[in-house]
Design an enzyme around this catalytic site. Structure first.
Site, PDB file in Angstrom:
ATOM      1  N   HIS A 103       9.839 -63.615 163.711  1.00 30.97           N
ATOM      2  CA  HIS A 103       9.324 -62.381 163.843  1.00 30.97           C
ATOM      3  C   HIS A 103       9.854 -62.007 165.177  1.00 30.97           C
ATOM      4  O   HIS A 103      10.392 -60.715 165.281  1.00 30.97           O
ATOM      5  CB  HIS A 103       7.496 -62.550 164.261  1.00 30.97           C
ATOM      6  CG  HIS A 103       6.995 -62.516 163.246  1.00 30.97           C
ATOM      7  ND1 HIS A 103       7.314 -62.028 161.715  1.00 30.97           N
ATOM      8  CD2 HIS A 103       5.522 -62.687 162.884  1.00 30.97           C
ATOM      9  CE1 HIS A 103       6.315 -62.386 161.121  1.00 30.97           C
ATOM     10  NE2 HIS A 103       5.051 -62.504 161.794  1.00 30.97           N
TER      11      HIS A 103
ATOM     12  N   TYR B 225      -3.336 -61.956 169.067  1.00 33.75           N
ATOM     13  CA  TYR B 225      -2.556 -62.306 167.568  1.00 33.75           C
ATOM     14  C   TYR B 225      -1.341 -61.720 167.537  1.00 33.75           C
ATOM     15  O   TYR B 225      -1.399 -60.423 168.606  1.00 33.75           O
ATOM     16  CB  TYR B 225      -3.680 -61.696 166.472  1.00 33.75           C
ATOM     17  CG  TYR B 225      -4.823 -62.568 166.395  1.00 33.75           C
ATOM     18  CD1 TYR B 225      -6.020 -62.531 167.444  1.00 33.75           C
ATOM     19  CD2 TYR B 225      -5.025 -63.219 165.009  1.00 33.75           C
ATOM     20  CE1 TYR B 225      -7.038 -63.506 167.159  1.00 33.75           C
ATOM     21  CE2 TYR B 225      -6.113 -64.122 164.894  1.00 33.75           C
ATOM     22  CZ  TYR B 225      -7.130 -63.928 165.831  1.00 33.75           C
ATOM     23  OH  TYR B 225      -8.460 -64.759 165.758  1.00 33.75           O
ATOM     24  N   GLU B 226      -0.499 -62.005 166.804  1.00 32.40           N
ATOM     25  CA  GLU B 226       0.901 -61.562 166.719  1.00 32.40           C
ATOM     26  C   GLU B 226       1.138 -60.175 166.504  1.00 32.40           C
ATOM     27  O   GLU B 226       1.968 -59.334 166.640  1.00 32.40           O
ATOM     28  CB  GLU B 226       1.870 -62.356 165.914  1.00 32.40           C
ATOM     29  CG  GLU B 226       1.514 -62.349 164.356  1.00 32.40           C
ATOM     30  CD  GLU B 226       2.273 -63.550 163.942  1.00 32.40           C
ATOM     31  OE1 GLU B 226       2.859 -64.333 164.541  1.00 32.40           O
ATOM     32  OE2 GLU B 226       2.323 -63.495 162.283  1.00 32.40           O
ATOM     33  N   SER B 227      -0.050 -59.438 165.817  1.00 33.44           N
ATOM     34  CA  SER B 227      -0.070 -58.032 165.658  1.00 33.44           C
ATOM     35  C   SER B 227      -0.016 -57.189 166.854  1.00 33.44           C
ATOM     36  O   SER B 227       0.029 -55.954 166.757  1.00 33.44           O
ATOM     37  CB  SER B 227      -1.094 -57.727 164.637  1.00 33.44           C
ATOM     38  OG  SER B 227      -2.286 -58.263 165.253  1.00 33.44           O
ATOM     39  N   GLY B 228      -0.092 -57.903 167.851  1.00 36.70           N
ATOM     40  CA  GLY B 228      -0.255 -56.921 169.084  1.00 36.70           C
ATOM     41  C   GLY B 228      -1.439 -56.927 169.812  1.00 36.70           C
ATOM     42  O   GLY B 228      -1.537 -56.484 170.935  1.00 36.70           O
TER      43      GLY B 228
END
Lengths: 282, 256
Positions: A104, B50-53
């Protein structure tokens, strides 16, 4: 300059066979309706790029639209594996699929480099990770100031970026909010951009001066498709249909079931079918 | 109170490893369950990322994906994904990364990429996502995985993200300055790396679990710490919080 048009015209005018296409969306605002239109129009030999290819890429791959996939996580989050993608990798069905796999961090940096007009992205990454051994596009670079060894990957510059946004104003500027992923970077790094939106408003009222707005001159085509992200979601409009993501595991497990589902819900369907999930369906 | 299951001991024990002051990068699945349980019990001030921001998120139900809407709605702020990976993760703002694995080895190296050969895989798994850089940029790494010989292997089919590599000094040789895996919680035991060898060894066994059971579920020559304790039992409050969280989650995901 952005032109409003129907989704079929928007896709026909911008997506060509063999294109490098980034349909982006990090779980949120995934352009399902636009992907279905690409499948209906029978586009072939696409290089598909996305950090988190999920159900729509499973559908594009299973329908044989893709030659290559560039990605960093190919799963159905919280549910399991992407079964059409797996079938393509493991059994070359319905055709072989070339892959270029990243992390990512690498892809996020590469999209940003693409928007910034740089040839590559530099970041601290891939240390001890075996992807660097199997992907020849992962290289290293030495910082000229500190001597630190850093990872480098090529910038992502798609032929076409396809995204879904909440709304456009009448001038054709598009606003997105919530989990915004890499959509802004994907659009600014691409040669062409197509955006589906939930609705058109006269003007954006009460938004922060720092809201994510793509000006009309960064966009080629806008199509109004209420519900166009379903079963993904549009923050402020409708929720993620988690039950459908779970059901996709069943539908995609069997080739015949998958084909039958695609025939009924994509090939014989239209963008209007998404309306039931959008603002008009409430 | 009904009987405590091994899965519940695993989640509660994993949750207890987190502190109020932690900034935790959360993996989906078992880590997400443990991290939110910590927030709902002893660590209400913990920052979950979370890696979604989404930064400082407080979901009422467990998200199915890393980007469910509730993560954004309850967050202190939501940033773009490039910003998340560049400023917050690479910038060194995260104290703990909480990961799971399809396969792991005794040094805490993780595989979530393929079973079999990379180019001709027997099973193609989703891939690393954020893990390769989470594993190197977070202050330390906690791992939670269910114990089985299929998961706990002598040699990984693919190294998605590095743990302690091939042993002492490997991370340092690669220029990595963070600690790497410091704690592994399974449904049978807790393991921590031997300070000398970096190899995970059993430090506590869950109630009713024998050494032999853990040995049989492990694919490498398993070592035990000089003193092995019994994993502290979950409290009623922890079990209630966990069961209610799972119940809410199940109801929320059953319908659109």
């Amino acid at each position: 300059m952005a032109q409003f048009m129907a989704l079929d015209a928007a896709i026909a005018n911008t997506v060509r066979d063999g294109d490098f296409v980034a349909l982006e969306g990090f779980t949120h605002l995934i352009p399902h309706a636009a992907a279905h239109e690409i499948i209906r129009q029978g586009r072939q030999e696409l290089t598909l790029c996305r950090m988190t290819p999920d159900m729509v890429y499973d559908q594009l791959i299973g329908m044989g639209c893709a030659r290559k996939l560039i990605f960093s996580y190919a799963g159905n989050p919280g549910v399991g594996l992407l079964l059409r993608f797996r079938d393509a990798i493991e059994n070359q069905w319905p055709r072989p699929l070339e892959i270029e796999e990243h992390s990512h961090a690498a892809m996020a940096n590469a999209y940003e480099a693409g928007a910034a007009g740089l040839p590559c992205a530099v970041f601290r990454g891939y240390r001890g990770a075996e992807l660097a051994d199997v992907n020849t596009n992962i290289k290293s670079i030495t910082c000229p100031f500190t001597g630190e060894n850093l990872a480098a990957v090529p910038a992502i510059n798609a032929d076409v970026a396809v995204i879904h946004g909440q709304r456009a104003n009448k001038a054709g500027d598009v606003m997105i909010e919530g989990i915004i992923g890499v959509q802004k970077e994907a659009v600014l790094g691409a040669k062409r951009a197509v955006i589906t939106v939930e609705e058109i408003v006269d003007e954006f009222a009460d938004i922060s001066p720092n809201a994510v707005v793509l000006p009309n001159w960064t966009i080629d085509a806008i199509a109004v498709v209420p519900g166009g992200a379903h079963p993904s979601y549009a923050h402020g409009y409708y929720s993620r249909d988690n039950a459908f993501y779970k059901d996709w595991d069943r539908i995609s497990r069997d080739r015949q079931l998958f084909i039958a589902w695609m025939d009924e819900h994509v090939l014989k369907s239209s963008p209007q079918a998404f309306r039931v999930h959008g603002a008009g369906g409430k | 109170m009904t009987t405590v299951t091994l899965n519940e001991i695993m989640t509660v024990t994993a949750a207890r490893a987190l502190k109020n002051s932690d900034v935790c990068f959360v993996g989906i699945g078992l880590p997400s369950e443990a991290c939110n349980l910590a927030r709902l019990t002893h660590a209400p001030e913990i920052t979950l990322i979370y890696e979604s921001g989404t930064i400082g998120t407080k979901p009422n139900v467990l998200p199915l994906s890393i980007g469910d809407g509730e993560l954004c709605e309850t967050a202190v702020t939501t940033v773009s994904v490039p910003e998340m990976f560049r400023y917050w993760l690479q910038g060194g703002r995260v104290t703990v990364g909480f990961l799971s694995a399809a396969q792991l080895d005794k040094f805490g190296n993780i595989n979530t990429t393929v079973i079999g050969d990379y180019h001709r895989p027997k099973t193609r798994l989703p891939g690393g996502g954020g893990a390769p850089e989470i594993a190197t940029s977070c202050g330390e790494i906690f791992i939670t995985v269910k114990h089985s010989r299929r998961a706990f292997v002598e040699k990984l089919d693919f190294v998605t993200s590095i743990g302690h590599g091939d042993g002492p000094g490997h991370r340092q040789r690669l220029g990595i300055t963070t600690k790497g895996p410091t704690r592994l919680v399974t449904d049978l035991c807790v393991m921590q790396p031997d300070p000398e060898t970096c190899e995970f060894q059993v430090t506590s066994l869950h109630a009713g679990i024998t050494r032999q059971q853990v040995i049989e579920a492990t694919g490498w020559d398993l070592k035990f710490a000089s003193e092995v304790s019994e994993t502290p039992t979950p409290s009623n409050a922890e079990l209630d919080a966990l069961r209610q969280l799972k119940q809410r989650t199940q109801e929320a995901h059953a319908t659109a």
